[in-house]
Each structure stands twice: as C-alpha cells, then as structure tokens.
Design a protein around this motif. Sequence first.
Motif, PDB file in Angstrom:
ATOM      1  N   LEU A  89      -1.865   5.213  -3.392  1.00 21.73           N
ATOM      2  CA  LEU A  89      -2.813   4.304  -2.745  1.00 21.73           C
ATOM      3  C   LEU A  89      -3.784   5.059  -1.844  1.00 21.73           C
ATOM      4  O   LEU A  89      -4.936   4.649  -1.683  1.00 21.73           O
ATOM      5  N   THR A  93      -7.792   5.137  -2.249  1.00 18.30           N
ATOM      6  CA  THR A  93      -8.716   4.878  -1.145  1.00 18.30           C
ATOM      7  C   THR A  93      -9.811   5.937  -1.103  1.00 18.30           C
ATOM      8  O   THR A  93     -10.991   5.619  -0.889  1.00 18.30           O
ATOM      9  N   GLN A 136      -4.912   2.143  -9.314  1.00 21.88           N
ATOM     10  CA  GLN A 136      -4.216   0.910  -8.955  1.00 21.88           C
ATOM     11  C   GLN A 136      -3.177   0.536 -10.009  1.00 21.88           C
ATOM     12  O   GLN A 136      -2.085   0.075  -9.677  1.00 21.88           O
ATOM     13  N   TRP A 140       0.845   0.059  -9.380  1.00 23.36           N
ATOM     14  CA  TRP A 140       1.668  -1.074  -9.812  1.00 23.36           C
ATOM     15  C   TRP A 140       2.855  -0.594 -10.638  1.00 23.36           C
ATOM     16  O   TRP A 140       3.963  -1.128 -10.517  1.00 23.36           O
ATOM     17  N   TYR A 160       1.162  -7.693  -5.470  1.00 16.35           N
ATOM     18  CA  TYR A 160       0.487  -7.820  -6.765  1.00 16.35           C
ATOM     19  C   TYR A 160      -0.694  -8.800  -6.684  1.00 16.35           C
ATOM     20  O   TYR A 160      -1.736  -8.584  -7.307  1.00 16.35           O
ATOM     21  N   THR A 163      -3.687  -7.134  -4.268  1.00 19.84           N
ATOM     22  CA  THR A 163      -4.309  -5.973  -4.910  1.00 19.84           C
ATOM     23  C   THR A 163      -4.894  -6.350  -6.271  1.00 19.84           C
ATOM     24  O   THR A 163      -5.908  -5.783  -6.694  1.00 19.84           O
ATOM     25  N   HIS A 166      -8.234  -8.114  -5.672  1.00 21.63           N
ATOM     26  CA  HIS A 166      -9.213  -7.095  -5.291  1.00 21.63           C
ATOM     27  C   HIS A 166      -9.649  -6.283  -6.509  1.00 21.63           C
ATOM     28  O   HIS A 166     -10.843  -5.973  -6.677  1.00 21.63           O
ATOM     29  N   TRP A 211     -10.830  -3.428   1.081  1.00 23.96           N
ATOM     30  CA  TRP A 211      -9.673  -2.624   0.693  1.00 23.96           C
ATOM     31  C   TRP A 211      -9.038  -1.938   1.905  1.00 23.96           C
ATOM     32  O   TRP A 211      -7.807  -1.833   1.998  1.00 23.96           O
ATOM     33  N   ILE A 214      -6.897  -4.433   3.492  1.00 23.81           N
ATOM     34  CA  ILE A 214      -5.691  -4.643   2.679  1.00 23.81           C
ATOM     35  C   ILE A 214      -4.713  -3.484   2.876  1.00 23.81           C
ATOM     36  O   ILE A 214      -3.496  -3.686   3.017  1.00 23.81           O
ATOM     37  N   LEU A 215      -5.223  -2.265   2.885  1.00 18.08           N
ATOM     38  CA  LEU A 215      -4.366  -1.093   3.075  1.00 18.08           C
ATOM     39  C   LEU A 215      -3.675  -1.150   4.434  1.00 18.08           C
ATOM     40  O   LEU A 215      -2.474  -0.855   4.547  1.00 18.08           O
TER      41      LEU A 215
END
Length: 234
Positions: A89, A93, A136, A140, A160, A163, A166, A211, A214-215
């Motif tokens: 991740l 980024t 991504q 997953w 899930y 992300t 997004h 993002w 979200i991170l």
Amino acid sequence: MIAILLFLAVIFLIAGWWLSRQGLMSKPWLETGATGLAPGREAVNLPASKVGLGVFLAVVGALFALFISAYFMRMELPDWRTLPMPRILWLNTGTLVLNSIALHFAVLAARKGNLRALRQDLLAGGAAALLFLIGQGLAWDQIAAMGYFAASNPASNFFYLITGVHALHIAGGLIALARTSHRAWTRDNPERVTTSTELCTAYWHFMLAIWLVILALLAGWLNEFADICRQLLV
C-alpha cells in the motif's frame, strides 16, 4: 464524528480554493469600471465542465465521508478485528503521488503549448495510475492470503469496500485521462486540450487526497487524530 467533520471541512476548503481559482467566487455586481469590470480584471467565462467537475468532486467527497463515518461507528463493536497493513500500500501511494506530479507538469506543458512534453507527462501519469491499480489488486490478494476475506469480519469488509470504490474512481479517471491523451495526440484545439488537461489533473489530485485519507484511516492514524481532538475538546 470529529474526524468526519474535519474531513468535510478539508473537502470544503479544497473546493472553495479551487472554485476561487476558477473565478466562480467573484462578485461582478460589486465590480466597477467602464465595462463593469474592476481595473486590471478580465471577464470570467467559467466552462460548464469545470463547474460540473466541482460538483462531482463534492459528491465524491461526501460519499467517502459517509464511508468513513460508518467505519468509525462499526469499529466500536466487539467483533471488529483490525487488518494488518500490506506493505505494498505504501508503494501504491508512491505511484499515485507520481501520477499527480506528472499531471501537474502536463498542465504546465499544455499552457505553454509544448505538445511533446504534454504527451510524455500524460503517458507517465497514465502508467503510474495503472501501476496503482495493479498494486491494489496485489494488496487485495495479500489480504486474502492472510485469511481476511470480504465476509470474514467487518474490518475486512470495509477494507474491500472503501479501497474498491476508490479503485473504481481511479479506473474512471483513466478513461478521462485516455480521452485527454487522445486530444493531445490528434492535435485538437489547444484551448480544449489545456482545459481537458486541467480538469483531468484536478480530478487526479483529488483522488490522491482521498487516498491519503483512506490510508490514514486504515493505518489507524485518523482514529488517533480523532482521539487527540476529543481530548483537546474535553
């Protein structure tokens, strides 16, 4: 709740700054001059596409704010099991940051009429976006390999969901980026190319900002920040 309000405040600040840059916040009825304009100012002719993008980004920001609000409320229940953060991740980024940097330079090249640099920057931005989506997918897979599936527990379900939504917006941004690249390669009207590049870049900058939030949420930083805010307000 505090974190949600802060997130919405940031979204509104970004939207206000962007709209002011486009001239939408100007007050022509207060401006004076022979032609109704303030000295040294030109008439604002804001394309409908820029207004539409601003409204769309506000809706997207509100959607993710709802996701974050639901995330915070659900994590308070005892069946919540926090997920480990896949290291990829962080690499993802980085690729999204490179995408924004490349598209920023694309805007500069479009405004200067430098088609060669514009095409190169658009290609670099598209490649970085594709790498992000691939990364991504790998994230997953890593989460699933650890035994965290969508139905395993609420935390993995939210991972899930957030992300994935997004990633869908990133895929949509790639379509817009492809259209902008097509205009640059077919030598379309320079003004249209510049406007398309600016709109595309604004969208991708916004996706990067979303993002990062979200991170911070998945890493637990947003929750820690909310706790600090609560302590300060008590």
